[in-house]
Design a protein around this motif. Structure first.
Motif, PDB file in Angstrom:
ATOM      1  N   TYR A   1      -0.591   4.916   4.640  1.00  0.00           N
ATOM      2  CA  TYR A   1      -1.703   4.071   5.056  1.00  0.00           C
ATOM      3  C   TYR A   1      -1.335   3.363   6.356  1.00  0.00           C
ATOM      4  O   TYR A   1      -0.188   2.935   6.544  1.00  0.00           O
TER       5      TYR A   1
ATOM      6  N   ARG B   1       0.844  -1.186   0.000  1.00  0.00           N
ATOM      7  CA  ARG B   1       0.000   0.000   0.000  1.00  0.00           C
ATOM      8  C   ARG B   1       0.882   1.240   0.000  1.00  0.00           C
ATOM      9  O   ARG B   1       2.045   1.214   0.382  1.00  0.00           O
ATOM     10  N   THR B   2       0.314   2.351  -0.421  1.00  0.00           N
ATOM     11  CA  THR B   2       1.048   3.618  -0.464  1.00  0.00           C
ATOM     12  C   THR B   2       1.476   4.039   0.930  1.00  0.00           C
ATOM     13  O   THR B   2       0.759   3.808   1.906  1.00  0.00           O
TER      14      THR B   2
ATOM     15  N   GLU C   1      -2.830   1.950  -4.008  1.00  0.00           N
ATOM     16  CA  GLU C   1      -3.858   2.226  -3.008  1.00  0.00           C
ATOM     17  C   GLU C   1      -4.897   1.108  -2.934  1.00  0.00           C
ATOM     18  O   GLU C   1      -5.537   0.933  -1.899  1.00  0.00           O
TER      19      GLU C   1
END
Length: 299
Positions: free
Chosen positions: A195, A191-192, A219
């Protein structure tokens, strides 16, 4: 001391500007100033520091505003409770949830039993959820980590395991379990940054003794698994991201060390009145995680 005085003070304290407060309250500025002055006289202490046209809450004002906010909060809660009891307002629930994969199933199943309930859904980080509860912006929060606060109750729903997902042809795919350090040299698809889940999994890697090589950041969790399926790398995948009806062609390997698990729970503010619909949703959610969630997800 009158409620009108308290309301005038509350708005003025929030805006810290007499002209704007008078406009908000739809009264003349002289009338507002006189009301605030009478309140200060009754209390025996100034509530604002005045510098020309500028006003600011002083120490007395800040303490008094906390009490005034509680008074109006209790009045609003009482009005809501009575209207709910009398059936004068629509059955509604506001919930903040950090589990996008489970949300549609949870709501659909609840509405089958409660078709006349209106649900408003929001999302936030655990810190944001705490603020939502404290500010009475939502009735309930379903979070991926505990939410603590003086007036907040948090009930665990499920301990969720986090797997290492690899392609079927991967050299680790046939292992029944793995210590995370064995994947130290792998390419991770994550995930980016920013997060909450990314922060958690990065910390797992550090606990295992390495920093993950993460050239691809996305994302959308489903897109991450598709790239794993295509052989672009490995990823961390929580159980509730694995829908039985649309399982990607990846292998989920349990991690023996570190302890890659998180506890999902539901939180509410104890001093906030919960409608019967909100209570029903809380109880339904608890039962859903105990008895129904395994029908839909890889548990």
């Amino acid at each position: 001391m009158e409620l009108l005085q308290l309301r005038y003070f509350q708005v003025t304290a929030q805006l810290e500007h007499m002209t704007k407060a008078a406009q908000e309250l739809q009264v003349s500025q002289p009338a507002l100033s006189k009301t605030i002055a009478r309140l200060e006289e009754n209390l025996g202490a100034p509530l604002f520091s005045r510098e020309g046209r500028q006003i600011h809450l002083n120490a007395f004002g800040k303490i008094f505003l906390e009490r005034v906010n509680r008074i109006f909060h209790e009045l609003e809660e009482g009005e809501r409770q009575l209207k709910d009891m009398a059936g004068l307002i629509e059955s509604s629930i506001s919930v903040s949830i950090a589990l996008p994969h489970i949300l549609p199933i949870l709501i659909v199943e609840f509405l089958k039993l409660n078709p006349n309930v209106h649900i408003s859904q929001y999302s936030a980080s655990s810190t944001g959820m705490k603020k939502q509860l404290e500010n009475v912006e939502v009735d309930l929060c379903i979070s991926m980590s505990p939410i603590y606060g003086d007036d907040i109750e948090w009930m665990p729903l499920l301990e969720e395991e986090i797997f290492l997902s690899v392609p079927p042809s991967h050299h680790l795919a046939k292992q029944k379990s793995i210590a995370l350090h064995e994947a130290a040299n792998e390419t991770f698809i994550s995930r980016t940054s920013g997060y909450g889940f990314r922060d958690v999994t990065d910390e797992y890697c550090r606990e295992a003794g390495f920093e993950p090589y993460t050239p691809i950041e996305l994302e959308e969790a489903g897109a991450i698994l598709r790239l794993v399926e295509m052989g672009m790398g490995v990823s961390f995948t929580p159980q509730l991201s694995l829908l039985r009806q649309s399982m990607p062609k990846t292998v989920q390997i349990p991690i023996t060390y570190p302890n890659c698990k998180r506890t999902i729970g539901i939180a509410w503010k104890k001093t906030h009145y919960l409608s019967q619909a909100a209570i029903d949703f809380r109880e339904f959610t608890s039962g859903f995680f105990k008895h129904e969630v395994s029908k839909y997800f890889y548990l």
